[in-house]
Enzyme design. Structure first.
Site, PDB file in Angstrom:
ATOM      1  N   ASP A   1       2.632  -4.469  -9.222  1.00 32.22           N
ATOM      2  CA  ASP A   1       2.424  -5.840  -9.715  1.00 32.22           C
ATOM      3  C   ASP A   1       2.880  -5.965 -11.162  1.00 32.22           C
ATOM      4  O   ASP A   1       3.576  -6.910 -11.543  1.00 32.22           O
ATOM      5  CB  ASP A   1       0.938  -6.224  -9.633  1.00 32.22           C
TER       6      ASP A   1
ATOM      7  N   SER B   1     -10.263 -19.702 -22.234  1.00 30.02           N
ATOM      8  CA  SER B   1      -9.544 -19.735 -20.965  1.00 30.02           C
ATOM      9  C   SER B   1      -9.605 -21.151 -20.411  1.00 30.02           C
ATOM     10  O   SER B   1     -10.681 -21.660 -20.085  1.00 30.02           O
ATOM     11  CB  SER B   1     -10.181 -18.760 -19.964  1.00 30.02           C
TER      12      SER B   1
ATOM     13  N   HIS C   1       0.822  -1.213   0.000  1.00 30.59           N
ATOM     14  CA  HIS C   1       0.000   0.000   0.000  1.00 30.59           C
ATOM     15  C   HIS C   1       0.857   1.265   0.000  1.00 30.59           C
ATOM     16  O   HIS C   1       0.483   2.282   0.570  1.00 30.59           O
ATOM     17  CB  HIS C   1      -0.985  -0.015   1.185  1.00 30.59           C
ATOM     18  N   THR C   2       2.008   1.156  -0.615  1.00 31.38           N
ATOM     19  CA  THR C   2       2.862   2.335  -0.785  1.00 31.38           C
ATOM     20  C   THR C   2       2.955   2.742  -2.253  1.00 31.38           C
ATOM     21  O   THR C   2       3.242   3.900  -2.545  1.00 31.38           O
ATOM     22  CB  THR C   2       4.292   2.053  -0.275  1.00 31.38           C
TER      23      THR C   2
ATOM     24  N   TYR D   1      -9.886  -1.036  -0.748  1.00 36.84           N
ATOM     25  CA  TYR D   1      -8.629  -0.629  -1.392  1.00 36.84           C
ATOM     26  C   TYR D   1      -8.767   0.793  -1.918  1.00 36.84           C
ATOM     27  O   TYR D   1      -7.930   1.657  -1.658  1.00 36.84           O
ATOM     28  CB  TYR D   1      -8.315  -1.604  -2.537  1.00 36.84           C
TER      29      TYR D   1
ATOM     30  N   GLY E   1      -6.814 -15.166  -6.894  1.00 31.66           N
ATOM     31  CA  GLY E   1      -7.233 -14.704  -5.573  1.00 31.66           C
ATOM     32  C   GLY E   1      -6.175 -14.945  -4.510  1.00 31.66           C
ATOM     33  O   GLY E   1      -6.358 -14.607  -3.348  1.00 31.66           O
TER      34      GLY E   1
ATOM     35  N   SER F   1      -3.774 -11.212 -12.459  1.00 32.68           N
ATOM     36  CA  SER F   1      -4.331 -10.308 -13.473  1.00 32.68           C
ATOM     37  C   SER F   1      -3.238  -9.434 -14.096  1.00 32.68           C
ATOM     38  O   SER F   1      -3.254  -9.189 -15.306  1.00 32.68           O
ATOM     39  CB  SER F   1      -5.457  -9.453 -12.894  1.00 32.68           C
TER      40      SER F   1
ATOM     41  N   GLY G   1      -3.329 -13.496  -4.338  1.00 29.74           N
ATOM     42  CA  GLY G   1      -2.529 -12.296  -4.079  1.00 29.74           C
ATOM     43  C   GLY G   1      -1.190 -12.309  -4.777  1.00 29.74           C
ATOM     44  O   GLY G   1      -0.284 -11.577  -4.413  1.00 29.74           O
TER      45      GLY G   1
HETATM   46  C1  GLA Z   1      -2.481  -4.827  -4.967  1.00 22.37           C
HETATM   47  C2  GLA Z   1      -2.267  -3.742  -6.016  1.00 22.37           C
HETATM   48  C3  GLA Z   1      -0.862  -3.158  -5.936  1.00 22.37           C
HETATM   49  C4  GLA Z   1      -0.499  -2.761  -4.515  1.00 22.37           C
HETATM   50  C5  GLA Z   1      -0.842  -3.881  -3.534  1.00 22.37           C
HETATM   51  C6  GLA Z   1      -0.652  -3.444  -2.108  1.00 22.37           C
HETATM   52  O1  GLA Z   1      -1.687  -5.927  -5.260  1.00 22.37           O
HETATM   53  O2  GLA Z   1      -2.495  -4.242  -7.312  1.00 22.37           O
HETATM   54  O3  GLA Z   1      -0.726  -2.073  -6.814  1.00 22.37           O
HETATM   55  O4  GLA Z   1      -1.114  -1.566  -4.160  1.00 22.37           O
HETATM   56  O5  GLA Z   1      -2.176  -4.331  -3.673  1.00 22.37           O
HETATM   57  O6  GLA Z   1       0.680  -3.183  -1.865  1.00 22.37           O
END
Ligand code: GLA
Length: 394
Positions: free
Chosen positions: A179, A74, A41-42, A229, A129, A135, A131
């Protein structure tokens, strides 16, 4: 099966599925998922992150279509779509994976108005899902594949911006760039120290012969995830707006240090203050972590990870019960250096930094504890750090 052999069979699988369905030979592209060592979250606050690409992938088989239609399958969702690009619109698409394909198709059609119809098979072994940014990997793989089909030289940076824009406009998540960047620019055995303000990056070599990263998947995805988010961005913006009233030159939380934030504390709601404090502290942790990892100070780095979790849990409030339980279970075990929730939060995975030769005992203890608490099996991903997206040539 190891992740490597899974990947090789994935390439064969998408290739043969393509051949059977469409009757001509495809080219293969792939993009990896990512982990994030620290710095969550930075990115969307123009801050610092420390992700790495890992050995799970989205793999595509693609070729110019032999029909006038786009024909897309898919494998994971066992779902097929056939359409002319000009006749598709976001409102008519009811499955998420196709929204991403449509987003990236819209991008390439804007660049190349003669872009042909394509035949495409999508496969992957990135847990959806979980993390690990399936995507972003999908969009990156599509981006390099479409550039190839269009016979255009498109800079990877342009592709990651298109992938991010797709996430914003077609999936409704106002994500940062971490990401997409990690999946595109990942490097074998290296973490990526990325400054999201300037997009400059440095690689940080990780000697993981005696250490490893393991993910524990809560298999929880709270419906809140996307709305919360976006909500965190609003909360921080509210605080920034107050600060900007006195300091109009401030662009983002990157320009706010702790001293300045404390100066405004009495004028900010506690919640907004805590959100901002977390971001500033998390940025500091990333900077310290880079130094610690470069000096092979693994214990201190592990502590940074655990501190990061506490901040995400109590100040930024994006954790959930299952994530907290897994962190609390893992951290005290012998051979654990640190653990934290990873990524957007409200479910998904924890990332655990472990002594390699104690990995199996630690995994077993966490599995037992999770089973006892939630009456279901804990999914575990043992990942290794790899190179970023590319065309796959046999
Ligand atoms: C998701 C978002 C990223 C980032 C993270 C948290 O993965 O796609 O851009 O903000 O959450 O760090």
């Amino acid at each position: 099966m190891s992740n490597l052999s899974q990947q090789l069979s994935l390439e064969k699988l998408v290739f043969s599925e393509f051949l059977t369905r469409f009757g001509h030979a495809p080219e293969i592209f792939r993009a990896p998922g990512r982990i994030n060592l620290i710095g969550d979250h930075t990115d969307y606050h123009q801050g610092f992150v420390l992700p790495a690409a890992v050995d799970v992938y989205i793999t595509l088989a693609i070729q110019v279509s032999s029909s006038s239609q786009n024909r897309i399958y898919s494998l994971d969702f066992n779902s097929y779509a056939e359409f002319e690009f000009s006749q598709l619109s976001l409102e008519t698409i009811d499955n998420q994976w196709l929204k991403y394909v449509y987003g990236m198709l819209s991008w390439i059609h804007a660049i190349d108005t003669d872009f042909p119809s394509i035949d495409l098979v999508i496969g992957g072994n990135i847990p959806v899902g979980g993390g690990m940014s399936s995507s972003a990997a999908l969009c990156n793989a599509l981006g390099i594949a479409f550039a190839r089909v269009a016979q255009l030289t498109i800079e990877p940076q342009q592709i990651i911006f298109a992938a991010q824009a797709t996430e914003h406009r077609f999936a409704g998540v106002n994500c940062g760039i971490m990401d997409q960047f990690a999946s595109m620019f990942g490097k074998d055995q290296q973490a990526i120290f990325l400054d999201c303000q300037t997009l400059t990056h440095e690689y940080v070599y990780l000697d993981l012969r005696k250490h490893c990263f393991v993910l524990f998947d809560t298999a929880v995805k709270h419906s809140l995830a996307e709305s919360e988010y976006n909500q965190r961005q609003i909360e921080c913006k509210q605080a920034l707006d107050s600060i900007r009233a006195d300091y109009p030159q401030i662009q983002s939380l990157r320009d706010v240090n702790k001293e300045l934030l404390y100066h405004f504390q009495s004028r900010l709601p506690e919640l907004n203050f805590n959100r901002c404090l977390f971001v500033i502290e998390e940025n500091e942790r990333v900077l310290q972590s880079v130094e610690l990892l470069r000096g092979a100070k693994f214990e201190e780095f592990g502590q940074m990870m655990t501190d990061s979790h506490q901040g995400l849990r109590f100040k930024y409030e994006v954790s959930c019960e299952e994530l907290d339980f897994l962190v609390e279970t893992c951290v005290p075990l012998s051979g654990t250096y640190g653990a934290r929730m990873m990524g957007g939060g409200f479910g998904g995975c924890t990332i655990n930094f472990l002594e390699r030769n104690q990995k199996q005992q630690i995994i077993q203890s966490c599995k037992n504890a999770f089973q006892a608490k939630y009456q279901r099996e804990l999914k575990v991903y043992e990942v290794e750090i790899v190179d970023g997206a590319r065309m796959f040539i046999d």
